[in-house]
Scaffold this active site. Structure first.
Site, PDB file in Angstrom:
ATOM      1  N   VAL A   1       0.832  -1.204   0.000  1.00  0.00           N
ATOM      2  CA  VAL A   1       0.000   0.000   0.000  1.00  0.00           C
ATOM      3  C   VAL A   1       0.871   1.260   0.000  1.00  0.00           C
ATOM      4  O   VAL A   1       0.567   2.234  -0.689  1.00  0.00           O
ATOM      5  CB  VAL A   1      -0.952   0.009   1.223  1.00  0.00           C
ATOM      6  N   CYS A   2       1.952   1.231   0.757  1.00  0.00           N
ATOM      7  CA  CYS A   2       2.787   2.418   0.966  1.00  0.00           C
ATOM      8  C   CYS A   2       3.269   3.092  -0.323  1.00  0.00           C
ATOM      9  O   CYS A   2       3.146   4.314  -0.443  1.00  0.00           O
ATOM     10  CB  CYS A   2       3.964   2.074   1.866  1.00  0.00           C
TER      11      CYS A   2
END
Length: 179
Positions: free
Chosen positions: A50-51
């Protein structure tokens, strides 16, 4: 957790600013961008899923933030060397226009109260800090849920009006007048 109206903590962290090992690292402090708005966002770990979507999205909006006299600072608990390796390995992170700060001692995340008690990493938190160093906005999501950099930009716009802004207000729209 540190909240609205509180001073943003003092810090001194190494940041990754380039993919060239000879120019990659620079030290940043709470005074590095004195007099500017700051958008400080934390992600849990480098080399995750996600980052990079969020980091790249903040990078794409960097010019918009700069046009509002705001400096983006990205932070995780990884070292500056891990940040460098990730920038070099991940296409969408190679040309990031803002520093990736290394909070490896977890001091900044701890002082803000955003160190996840189970995972031991920074929570997915965002702070907008005004030019006087005061926190004006806090946004935290679950470790598995990405945030919206566009919403952060919208809130920065609203804060900079110093007026009453209704729900879903956008830059250029009328603000509210107290009766």
């Amino acid at each position: 957790m540190s909240g609205i109206g509180k001073p943003f903590p003092r810090f001194e962290l190494k940041g990754t600013v380039s993919n060239d090992i000879n120019k990659a690292f620079k030290t940043f402090t709470h005074d590095s961008f004195a007099g500017k708005w700051q958008v400080v966002f934390f992600w849990p770990k480098d080399f995750t899923f996600v980052c990079p979507t969020e980091i790249a999205a903040f990078g794409q909006l960097d010019k918009e933030f700069k046009a509002r006299d705001a400096q983006i600072l990205g932070v995780s608990i990884d070292s500056e060397f891990v940040h460098l390796a990730w920038r070099q390995a991940k296409e969408e992170l190679r040309n990031l226009p803002f520093p990736m700060l290394a909070d490896i001692k977890r001091e900044l995340a701890s002082s803000l109260g955003i160190l996840d008690p189970v995972e031991g990493v920074a929570q997915r938190a965002t702070f907008i800090v005004d030019p006087q160093g005061v926190i004006r906005f806090v946004y935290v999501t679950d470790l598995n849920v990405g945030r919206s950099p566009e919403e952060v930009l919208r809130v920065l716009d609203a804060l900079q009006t110093d007026e009453l802004c209704p729900c879903n207000w956008k830059k250029g729209e009328d603000t509210l007048k107290a009766a």
